[in-house]
Design a protein around this motif. Structure first.
Motif, PDB file in Angstrom:
ATOM      1  N   ARG A  64       0.839  -1.205   0.000  1.00 52.33           N
ATOM      2  CA  ARG A  64       0.000   0.000   0.000  1.00 52.33           C
ATOM      3  C   ARG A  64       0.874   1.255   0.000  1.00 52.33           C
ATOM      4  N   ASP A  65       1.950   1.258   0.809  1.00 53.96           N
ATOM      5  CA  ASP A  65       2.857   2.413   0.839  1.00 53.96           C
ATOM      6  C   ASP A  65       3.500   2.641  -0.527  1.00 53.96           C
ATOM      7  N   ALA A  66       3.874   1.557  -1.199  1.00 55.91           N
ATOM      8  CA  ALA A  66       4.489   1.680  -2.522  1.00 55.91           C
ATOM      9  C   ALA A  66       3.485   2.243  -3.533  1.00 55.91           C
ATOM     10  N   ILE A  67       2.226   1.792  -3.441  1.00 52.88           N
ATOM     11  CA  ILE A  67       1.193   2.312  -4.340  1.00 52.88           C
ATOM     12  C   ILE A  67       0.962   3.790  -4.075  1.00 52.88           C
ATOM     13  N   ASP A  68       0.860   4.155  -2.791  1.00 53.64           N
ATOM     14  CA  ASP A  68       0.669   5.568  -2.443  1.00 53.64           C
ATOM     15  C   ASP A  68       1.821   6.416  -2.961  1.00 53.64           C
ATOM     16  N   TRP A  69       3.043   5.930  -2.809  1.00 51.63           N
ATOM     17  CA  TRP A  69       4.219   6.662  -3.295  1.00 51.63           C
ATOM     18  C   TRP A  69       4.148   6.839  -4.813  1.00 51.63           C
ATOM     19  N   ALA A  70       3.763   5.769  -5.529  1.00 49.60           N
ATOM     20  CA  ALA A  70       3.701   5.820  -6.987  1.00 49.60           C
ATOM     21  C   ALA A  70       2.608   6.773  -7.473  1.00 49.60           C
ATOM     22  N   ARG A  71       1.567   6.930  -6.685  1.00 50.49           N
ATOM     23  CA  ARG A  71       0.449   7.772  -7.084  1.00 50.49           C
ATOM     24  C   ARG A  71       0.635   9.238  -6.712  1.00 50.49           C
ATOM     25  N   GLN A  72       1.675   9.583  -6.046  1.00 45.91           N
ATOM     26  CA  GLN A  72       1.901  10.979  -5.672  1.00 45.91           C
ATOM     27  C   GLN A  72       1.909  11.837  -6.927  1.00 45.91           C
ATOM     28  N   GLY A  73       1.168  12.919  -6.881  1.00 43.00           N
ATOM     29  CA  GLY A  73       1.122  13.835  -8.021  1.00 43.00           C
ATOM     30  C   GLY A  73       0.078  13.479  -9.055  1.00 43.00           C
ATOM     31  N   GLU A  75      -3.677  12.954 -10.601  1.00 42.56           N
ATOM     32  CA  GLU A  75      -4.914  13.716 -10.475  1.00 42.56           C
ATOM     33  C   GLU A  75      -5.891  12.964  -9.563  1.00 42.56           C
ATOM     34  N   PRO A  76      -6.614  13.666  -8.669  1.00 39.20           N
ATOM     35  CA  PRO A  76      -7.565  13.006  -7.769  1.00 39.20           C
ATOM     36  C   PRO A  76      -8.611  12.179  -8.507  1.00 39.20           C
ATOM     37  N   ALA A  77      -9.118  12.655  -9.656  1.00 41.40           N
ATOM     38  CA  ALA A  77     -10.132  11.894 -10.394  1.00 41.40           C
ATOM     39  C   ALA A  77      -9.571  10.556 -10.860  1.00 41.40           C
ATOM     40  N   ALA A  78      -8.310  10.557 -11.288  1.00 40.29           N
ATOM     41  CA  ALA A  78      -7.687   9.313 -11.729  1.00 40.29           C
ATOM     42  C   ALA A  78      -7.528   8.350 -10.552  1.00 40.29           C
ATOM     43  N   LEU A  79      -7.207   8.879  -9.385  1.00 37.00           N
ATOM     44  CA  LEU A  79      -7.067   8.037  -8.202  1.00 37.00           C
ATOM     45  C   LEU A  79      -8.394   7.411  -7.818  1.00 37.00           C
TER      46      LEU A  79
END
Length: 106
Positions: A64-73, A75-79
């Motif tokens: 989960r931490d790795a996914i969160d790190w990869a998703r930094q930056g 767009e919220p809609a994409a998340l």
């Protein structure tokens, strides 16, 4: 080598070609400069992936931490579109007795 496409867009690959890439069920398909390129893909079962993560000492929190790190930056809609619902049921094909078989997310 020559291969014919059927009316259902099916193509049979020559055995001499498939023997060179080994036992493969799935291929990544891409088009480069007007040519169709097939790349063998080996699909790993979820159990095999979990076993490898365990062998590496990685927990669900690490993933989960790795996914969160990869998703930094991102767009919220994409998340939001990428997040699965908190709980879901997966319906599978009917069992031999005709009753629907279901599985809940662990």
């Amino acid at each position: 080598m020559l291969a014919k496409m059927t009316s259902k867009n099916q193509l049979t690959l020559p055995r001499s070609v498939t023997d060179q890439v080994g036992a493969t069920e799935y291929f990544d398909v891409a088009v480069h400069d007007g040519q169709i390129v097939l790349t063998p893909v080996r699909i790993q079962r979820g159990d095999a992936v979990r076993a490898k993560l365990a062998a590496l000492g990685l927990s669900d929190v690490d993933v989960r931490d790795a996914i969160d790190w990869a998703r930094q930056g991102a767009e919220p809609a994409a998340l939001m579109a990428a997040e699965p619902p908190p709980a879901y049921r997966v319906k599978r094909a009917r069992s031999a007795g005709g009753a629907p078989a279901t599985r809940r997310k662990a």
